[in-house]
Design a protein around this motif. Structure first.
Motif, mmCIF file in Angstrom:
data_model
loop_
_atom_site.group_PDB
_atom_site.id
_atom_site.type_symbol
_atom_site.label_atom_id
_atom_site.label_comp_id
_atom_site.label_asym_id
_atom_site.label_seq_id
_atom_site.Cartn_x
_atom_site.Cartn_y
_atom_site.Cartn_z
ATOM 1 N N PRO A 52 -1.546 4.871 4.182
ATOM 2 C CA PRO A 52 -1.126 5.485 2.852
ATOM 3 C C PRO A 52 -2.284 5.844 2.230
ATOM 4 C CG PRO A 52 0.327 3.781 3.630
ATOM 5 C CD PRO A 52 -0.551 3.563 4.613
ATOM 6 N N MET A 53 -3.327 4.660 1.985
ATOM 7 C CA MET A 53 -4.575 5.094 1.365
ATOM 8 C C MET A 53 -5.345 5.990 1.807
ATOM 9 S SD MET A 53 -6.586 4.364 -1.187
ATOM 10 C CE MET A 53 -8.149 4.396 -1.611
ATOM 11 N N MET A 110 0.591 4.029 -3.052
ATOM 12 C CA MET A 110 0.287 5.380 -2.746
ATOM 13 C C MET A 110 1.194 6.246 -3.033
ATOM 14 S SD MET A 110 -2.839 4.445 -2.615
ATOM 15 C CE MET A 110 -3.809 2.798 -2.444
ATOM 16 N N ALA A 165 -1.162 4.419 -8.751
ATOM 17 C CA ALA A 165 -2.462 3.898 -7.960
ATOM 18 C C ALA A 165 -3.612 4.160 -8.881
ATOM 19 C CB ALA A 165 -2.545 5.067 -7.031
ATOM 20 N N LEU A 173 -3.844 9.436 0.909
ATOM 21 C CA LEU A 173 -3.815 9.831 -0.536
ATOM 22 C C LEU A 173 -5.355 10.061 -0.851
ATOM 23 C CD1 LEU A 173 -2.634 9.743 -3.426
ATOM 24 C CD2 LEU A 173 -3.507 7.469 -3.676
ATOM 25 N N TRP A 225 -9.385 -1.200 2.669
ATOM 26 C CA TRP A 225 -8.264 -0.273 2.995
ATOM 27 C C TRP A 225 -8.330 0.078 4.136
ATOM 28 C CZ3 TRP A 225 -5.196 -0.067 -1.155
ATOM 29 C CH2 TRP A 225 -5.858 -0.389 -2.566
ATOM 30 N N GLU A 260 0.686 8.440 -7.565
ATOM 31 C CA GLU A 260 -0.538 8.528 -7.937
ATOM 32 C C GLU A 260 -0.932 8.009 -9.138
ATOM 33 O OE1 GLU A 260 -1.656 12.511 -7.336
ATOM 34 O OE2 GLU A 260 -0.554 12.836 -5.464
ATOM 35 N N GLU A 301 0.900 -1.192 0.144
ATOM 36 C CA GLU A 301 -0.049 -0.202 -0.053
ATOM 37 C C GLU A 301 0.965 1.156 -0.026
ATOM 38 O OE1 GLU A 301 -3.439 1.797 2.629
ATOM 39 O OE2 GLU A 301 -3.568 -0.262 2.182
#
Length: 246
Positions: free
Chosen positions: A158-159, A91, A97, A162, A154, A94, A87
């Motif tokens: 990190p998620m 992240m 992702a 973001l 999630w 971008e 993750e």
């Protein structure tokens, strides 16, 4: 011997590949030198023999064995949660992702590249990194498949970070008075158990949206646009009551 449900899943997988590759009943009929009505019957699962199924799969550069494996791959074998390292790496980039989320949603990379006017070299670089992170499989014919469950959970920082920096602003800028804005809001009083049930309803809503998008992709012939949706719950802020009391 395959059950009727297994055959239906295989046909649904095949039809998704055919649509992605741009095949219609008319173009299939022309290529295979059959009537368009016959092509429609095959796509409906009628009189569809192994030889005919193979012929349709060949149009997508897909072997029958690959079609079977893709259909039978159990969702339990897919990761339901990324590791912290995965993750964090995902992240931190971008663009990577973005590519991952669109692949996870069932869209081929070349379609995403065309929709967002992205250079294919940039897309290929992201795919290489996603494969190294063990998040996707590269298949024959340039096809790509996520090896993470669509209902991935999630839970790591990190998620969330973001989303806070990139997605939150889009939702905060919504004009809720605009007639084209669709939203629903409720104020309810819940016990901890009720709040937990509400959180599960939000997750169920996400799965419902995913199913709707999949069905729309497989059945609609109208032009499509990208949308984002948010379902959220939080304790009610009662600080404004002081002003009302005054």
């Amino acid at each position: 011997m395959r059950t009727e449900s297994e055959s239906q899943r295989m046909l649904a997988t095949l039809k998704r590949h055919l649509k992605t590759a741009g095949w219609t009943a008319s173009t299939i009929a022309q290529r295979l030198q059959i009537g368009e009505a016959t092509a429609k019957r095959w796509l409906a699962g009628k009189a569809l023999t192994i030889d005919r199924l193979t012929a349709l799969a060949d149009l997508c550069d897909l072997s029958l064995a690959e079609l079977v494996r893709e259909t039978e791959r159990p969702s339990a074998g897919l990761a339901r949660e990324l590791t912290l390292a995965q993750e964090r790496e995902l992240m931190a980039d971008e663009f990577m992702a973005l590519m991952f989320f669109t692949i996870l949603s069932g869209y081929p990379p070349e379609e995403t590249a065309a929709d967002f006017d992205l250079p294919l070299s940039l897309v290929e670089g992201a795919l290489v990194r996603l494969e190294r992170l063990a998040l996707i499989d590269r298949l024959s014919g340039g096809r790509v498949r996520a090896i993470v469950d669509r209902a991935v959970i999630w839970r790591k920082a990190p998620m969330r970070q973001l989303f806070e920096t990139r997605m939150k602003a889009q939702f905060m800028a919504i004009d809720f008075a605009a007639p084209e804005t669709a939203y629903a809001s409720e104020v309810v009083k819940l016990s901890p158990q009720g709040a937990a049930s509400l959180a599960e309803l939000i997750e169920e809503y996400r799965r419902t949206v995913q199913a709707l998008a999949k069905n729309d992709r497989e059945t609609s012939h109208l032009p499509a646009s990208w949308y984002t949706t948010l379902a959220v719950m939080r304790p009610l802020d009662l600080s404004g009551l002081d002003r009302l009391r005054g």
